[in-house]
Scaffold this active site. Sequence first.
Site, short mmCIF file in Angstrom:
data_model
loop_
_atom_site.label_atom_id
_atom_site.label_comp_id
_atom_site.label_asym_id
_atom_site.label_seq_id
_atom_site.Cartn_x
_atom_site.Cartn_y
_atom_site.Cartn_z
N ASP A 13 0.61 -1.02 -0.04
CA ASP A 13 0.09 -0.11 -0.02
C ASP A 13 0.87 1.31 0.07
O ASP A 13 0.49 2.22 0.59
CB ASP A 13 -0.84 -0.03 1.13
N GLY A 15 1.29 3.05 -2.56
CA GLY A 15 1.20 3.79 -3.71
C GLY A 15 1.73 3.61 -5.27
O GLY A 15 1.99 4.40 -6.01
N LYS A 16 2.00 2.06 -5.04
CA LYS A 16 2.62 1.49 -6.37
C LYS A 16 1.78 1.92 -7.64
O LYS A 16 2.36 2.12 -8.74
CB LYS A 16 2.71 0.00 -6.07
N ALA A 39 -3.41 -8.36 -3.89
CA ALA A 39 -2.96 -7.03 -4.35
C ALA A 39 -4.10 -5.91 -4.41
O ALA A 39 -5.00 -6.19 -5.07
CB ALA A 39 -2.14 -6.88 -5.47
N GLY A 40 -3.72 -4.82 -4.44
CA GLY A 40 -4.98 -3.63 -4.56
C GLY A 40 -4.03 -2.60 -5.15
O GLY A 40 -3.57 -1.79 -4.40
N HIS A 41 -4.32 -2.13 -6.58
CA HIS A 41 -3.63 -1.09 -7.08
C HIS A 41 -4.82 -0.26 -7.65
O HIS A 41 -5.44 -0.57 -8.44
CB HIS A 41 -2.79 -1.62 -8.12
N ARG A 143 3.57 -29.46 -4.53
CA ARG A 143 3.40 -30.33 -5.80
C ARG A 143 2.12 -30.83 -5.90
O ARG A 143 1.77 -32.28 -6.60
CB ARG A 143 4.64 -31.38 -6.14
N GLN A 223 2.32 -6.26 -2.80
CA GLN A 223 2.78 -6.17 -1.35
C GLN A 223 3.87 -5.55 -0.96
O GLN A 223 4.24 -4.49 -1.98
CB GLN A 223 2.45 -7.73 -0.88
N THR A 238 2.73 -12.38 3.73
CA THR A 238 2.15 -13.05 2.53
C THR A 238 3.04 -14.29 2.17
O THR A 238 3.96 -14.64 3.00
CB THR A 238 1.73 -12.33 1.55
N ARG A 304 -6.31 0.81 7.75
CA ARG A 304 -4.74 0.51 7.98
C ARG A 304 -4.26 1.15 8.93
O ARG A 304 -4.55 1.98 9.53
CB ARG A 304 -4.03 0.91 6.77
N ASP A 332 2.33 14.65 1.01
CA ASP A 332 1.20 15.70 1.63
C ASP A 332 0.67 15.29 2.57
O ASP A 332 -0.17 16.11 3.44
CB ASP A 332 0.11 16.17 0.27
N THR A 413 3.21 13.38 -5.53
CA THR A 413 2.55 14.60 -4.70
C THR A 413 0.96 14.61 -4.72
O THR A 413 0.49 15.34 -4.05
CB THR A 413 2.95 16.02 -4.93
N SER A 414 0.22 13.74 -5.56
CA SER A 414 -1.06 13.38 -5.59
C SER A 414 -1.33 12.00 -6.17
O SER A 414 -0.42 11.55 -6.89
CB SER A 414 -1.65 14.53 -6.23
#
Length: 429
Positions: A13, A15-16, A39-41, A143, A223, A238, A304, A332, A413-414
Amino acid sequence: MANVTVIGAQWGDEGKGKIVDWLASRADAVVRFQGGHNAGHTLVVGDVTYKLSLLPSGIVTGTLSIIGNGVVLDPWALKAEIEKLTAQGVEIDAENFAIADNCALILPLHRDLDGLRENAAGTGKIGTTGRGIGPAYEDKVGRRAIRVCDLAHLDALGPQLDRLCAHHDALRHGFGQDPVDRESLLNELREIADYVLQFAQPVWKRLKKVRKAGARILFEGAQGVLLDVDHGTYPFVTSSNTVSGTAAAGSGLGPASTGFVLGIVKAYTTRVGSGPFPTELSDEIGQRLGERGHEFGTVTGRQRRCGWFDAVLVRQSCSISGVTGIALTKLDVLDGFDVVRICTGYRLDGRILDYLPAHAADQARVEPIYEEMEGWKGTTAGARSWADLPAQAIKYIQRVQELIETPVALVSTSPEREDTILVRDPFVD
Ligand code: IMP
């Protein structure tokens, strides 16, 4: 030609999404190499917000997007995500999207087991995303996994399914659950098989071709390093390796192909789920960081946990992952604080540590040592050059880079793609 590998340098998290989106618009291929739909993008392009969990971020811009063998793939989640994006006008077909045919599948029985274990764990729960990630990786390493290529041979799946179900039935029995309904699992796989197979191929071959043509490849990590199964805050991690080196193994290219390793670093620290968090703030400052930073999980909606920037952890992550430069995000959120703090070391049993020890109990006991800096009054939001930043904010960035022993390559920055200060272009470097 340069490639770039993007990884999270904290607990995910960071900000990828935005950074990957920006880089993806200049890449020829984007590759996911580990994790799954945990994942959450979030990508904001113009007025449109896209939420991705499994698909590589390049998909939004029509860039060749690849799910590598290191990913665990839930076929039903894949279909749902593609349908959602298609409804938003994104075009996805076998030309611009490929899945490794040797990817292990996440099945409903993995989701079941994830939930059963977490429910039974009480206070020891990991706080997983409940997507079946851990159990799916266990079956891969054990396996027993059903893989994408198996979907083309469902008539011969019997013995494999027997082995898989024997394992899961024993576990389910322990939780007082019915055995796996094999027939219905097989039917569900039959229904989804062709949908997945239209995208399946030996992606290592496709990537080899892309590489030979001199194309730029962007490896998109999910992650963060502190959630890595080896290097993270085990067992509160994970089930995959989230470090940069996995980009090679998880896609089928050699280690030299990872290129510039860009570590994404948030200007403060957050964590979802359980586990040690030395700089966590359970006071109104933590609350303020959470509110200003909109710190709610993209996948699970969970709040979070928030805390000050921990330079010890980020220095460790950057070292372990061979980070070439960092992208500093969400500066910010620190706007307007009278004082900001940075953790520069830990105290444990009268000793000073400059690293996070491996044992979970020690990780939970370390006390952060803080350095205080004067905050800044103006805003950093939307800054596109150093001249737009308050002097104290620049000092903060400089101190961060000094403490983590890794240079800043860009500052975000945003959430907007253009609101970025570029110091070093990872693709050109
Ligand atoms: P799992 O990956 O669902 O097994 O969850 C294991 C741990 O990783 C939990 O603490 C999750 O909250 C965390 N986790 C998994 N994916 C992400 C992510 O994309 N961002 C942040 N934390 C994550």
